[in-house]
Design a protein around this motif. Structure first.
Motif, PDB file in Angstrom:
ATOM      1  N   LEU A  68       0.827  -1.199   0.000  1.00 42.89           N
ATOM      2  CA  LEU A  68       0.000   0.000   0.000  1.00 42.89           C
ATOM      3  C   LEU A  68       0.868   1.258   0.000  1.00 42.89           C
ATOM      4  O   LEU A  68       0.603   2.211  -0.742  1.00 42.89           O
ATOM      5  N   ALA A  69       1.925   1.261   0.778  1.00 41.19           N
ATOM      6  CA  ALA A  69       2.838   2.411   0.806  1.00 41.19           C
ATOM      7  C   ALA A  69       3.497   2.620  -0.554  1.00 41.19           C
ATOM      8  O   ALA A  69       3.632   3.757  -1.012  1.00 41.19           O
ATOM      9  N   HIS A  70       3.867   1.542  -1.224  1.00 41.62           N
ATOM     10  CA  HIS A  70       4.470   1.659  -2.557  1.00 41.62           C
ATOM     11  C   HIS A  70       3.466   2.223  -3.562  1.00 41.62           C
ATOM     12  O   HIS A  70       3.836   3.040  -4.414  1.00 41.62           O
ATOM     13  N   VAL A  71       2.218   1.802  -3.463  1.00 41.70           N
ATOM     14  CA  VAL A  71       1.181   2.341  -4.357  1.00 41.70           C
ATOM     15  C   VAL A  71       0.966   3.827  -4.066  1.00 41.70           C
ATOM     16  O   VAL A  71       0.885   4.647  -4.985  1.00 41.70           O
ATOM     17  N   ILE A  72       0.888   4.190  -2.793  1.00 40.95           N
ATOM     18  CA  ILE A  72       0.713   5.600  -2.419  1.00 40.95           C
ATOM     19  C   ILE A  72       1.897   6.419  -2.935  1.00 40.95           C
ATOM     20  O   ILE A  72       1.713   7.517  -3.481  1.00 40.95           O
ATOM     21  N   ALA A  73       3.111   5.893  -2.797  1.00 41.62           N
ATOM     22  CA  ALA A  73       4.299   6.618  -3.277  1.00 41.62           C
ATOM     23  C   ALA A  73       4.238   6.820  -4.781  1.00 41.62           C
ATOM     24  O   ALA A  73       4.574   7.906  -5.278  1.00 41.62           O
ATOM     25  N   ALA A  74       3.797   5.806  -5.528  1.00 38.49           N
ATOM     26  CA  ALA A  74       3.705   5.933  -6.987  1.00 38.49           C
ATOM     27  C   ALA A  74       2.680   6.986  -7.383  1.00 38.49           C
ATOM     28  O   ALA A  74       2.912   7.795  -8.287  1.00 38.49           O
ATOM     29  N   VAL A  75       1.565   7.006  -6.697  1.00 40.44           N
ATOM     30  CA  VAL A  75       0.509   7.988  -6.989  1.00 40.44           C
ATOM     31  C   VAL A  75       0.955   9.382  -6.552  1.00 40.44           C
ATOM     32  O   VAL A  75       0.704  10.375  -7.238  1.00 40.44           O
ATOM     33  N   ALA A  76       1.646   9.467  -5.420  1.00 39.56           N
ATOM     34  CA  ALA A  76       2.074  10.766  -4.888  1.00 39.56           C
ATOM     35  C   ALA A  76       3.038  11.477  -5.833  1.00 39.56           C
ATOM     36  O   ALA A  76       3.022  12.707  -5.926  1.00 39.56           O
ATOM     37  N   ASP A  80       0.847  14.420  -6.033  1.00 38.35           N
ATOM     38  CA  ASP A  80       1.316  15.180  -4.870  1.00 38.35           C
ATOM     39  C   ASP A  80       0.174  15.546  -3.912  1.00 38.35           C
ATOM     40  O   ASP A  80      -0.018  16.721  -3.578  1.00 38.35           O
ATOM     41  N   PRO A  81      -0.585  14.563  -3.434  1.00 38.77           N
ATOM     42  CA  PRO A  81      -1.691  14.877  -2.523  1.00 38.77           C
ATOM     43  C   PRO A  81      -1.179  15.209  -1.126  1.00 38.77           C
ATOM     44  O   PRO A  81      -0.119  14.730  -0.700  1.00 38.77           O
ATOM     45  N   ASP A  82      -1.918  16.030  -0.407  1.00 39.91           N
ATOM     46  CA  ASP A  82      -1.601  16.296   0.991  1.00 39.91           C
ATOM     47  C   ASP A  82      -2.109  15.168   1.878  1.00 39.91           C
ATOM     48  O   ASP A  82      -1.565  14.911   2.942  1.00 39.91           O
ATOM     49  N   LEU A  83      -3.188  14.515   1.418  1.00 38.97           N
ATOM     50  CA  LEU A  83      -3.836  13.492   2.220  1.00 38.97           C
ATOM     51  C   LEU A  83      -4.288  12.339   1.331  1.00 38.97           C
ATOM     52  O   LEU A  83      -4.844  12.563   0.259  1.00 38.97           O
ATOM     53  N   ARG A 112       5.632  12.379   1.231  1.00 40.99           N
ATOM     54  CA  ARG A 112       4.995  11.638   2.310  1.00 40.99           C
ATOM     55  C   ARG A 112       3.646  12.255   2.654  1.00 40.99           C
ATOM     56  O   ARG A 112       3.528  13.006   3.630  1.00 40.99           O
ATOM     57  N   PRO A 113       2.634  11.966   1.848  1.00 42.25           N
ATOM     58  CA  PRO A 113       1.315  12.512   2.171  1.00 42.25           C
ATOM     59  C   PRO A 113       0.815  11.922   3.496  1.00 42.25           C
ATOM     60  O   PRO A 113       1.205  10.818   3.878  1.00 42.25           O
ATOM     61  N   ARG A 114      -0.009  12.668   4.157  1.00 39.58           N
ATOM     62  CA  ARG A 114      -0.654  12.148   5.359  1.00 39.58           C
ATOM     63  C   ARG A 114      -1.612  11.048   4.923  1.00 39.58           C
ATOM     64  O   ARG A 114      -2.279  11.162   3.893  1.00 39.58           O
ATOM     65  N   VAL A 115      -1.672   9.970   5.678  1.00 38.37           N
ATOM     66  CA  VAL A 115      -2.544   8.841   5.360  1.00 38.37           C
ATOM     67  C   VAL A 115      -3.496   8.650   6.530  1.00 38.37           C
ATOM     68  O   VAL A 115      -3.062   8.602   7.686  1.00 38.37           O
ATOM     69  N   ALA A 116      -4.795   8.561   6.236  1.00 39.49           N
ATOM     70  CA  ALA A 116      -5.806   8.425   7.285  1.00 39.49           C
ATOM     71  C   ALA A 116      -6.908   7.479   6.826  1.00 39.49           C
ATOM     72  O   ALA A 116      -7.110   7.284   5.629  1.00 39.49           O
TER      73      ALA A 116
END
Length: 149
Positions: A68-76, A80-83, A112-116
């Motif tokens: 999940l972190a790798h997917v978030i990093a690829a999308v970010a 460049d989302p804040d959240l 490193r977007p905030r993840v919630a």
């Protein structure tokens, strides 16, 4: 479609499939967890077992969080989302995922977007679709009313 290089043996997997319920079930099976004929192995069962401290389930959930972190990093990198909001079953299990997701994001990239977790729970997609439909209907009704039609 983007094919990511992801940890946990899912290289070349599309991004959504890499973090779908099937991926945590697949990882749990590979680590020796199995369901029964009357109760097949599900993502919910894996997350519940992890909450109970079952070692293979804990490892499967750890792998899921890293993917999940790798997917978030690829999308970010692109957006460049804040959240980033985790919804559905993944959001429901955020208590088991967030720490590893955050630590992995710190390790693998500069963004490193905030993840919630979503406050809407497992019905987030359905509620979003309903809200979108209502907004579209509202605009159409009020546009007609202003135009006298």
């Amino acid at each position: 479609m983007y094919a990511a290089v992801l940890p946990g043996g899912l290289e070349g997997q599309d991004l959504e499939g890499a973090v779908a319920a099937e991926s945590v079930v697949r990882a749990a099976r590979e680590l020796g967890t199995s369901g029964t004929r009357s109760e097949p192995l599900t993502a919910k069962a894996v997350f519940d077992a992890a909450r109970d401290g079952v070692a293979p389930a804990l490892e499967a959930v750890q792998q899921e969080a890293e993917r999940l972190a790798h997917v978030i990093a690829a999308v970010a990198v692109v957006l460049d989302p804040d959240l980033v909001v985790l919804g559905g079953g993944v959001g429901h299990s955020a208590d088991l995922l967030l720490r590893t997701v955050e630590l992995t994001l710190q390790r693998i990239g500069p963004l490193r977007p905030r993840v919630a977790a979503s406050a809407l729970g497992e019905d987030a997609v359905l509620l979003g679709a309903v809200a979108t439909g209502l907004e579209a209907a509202r605009k159409q009704v009020f546009t007609r009313a202003r135009e006298g039609g």
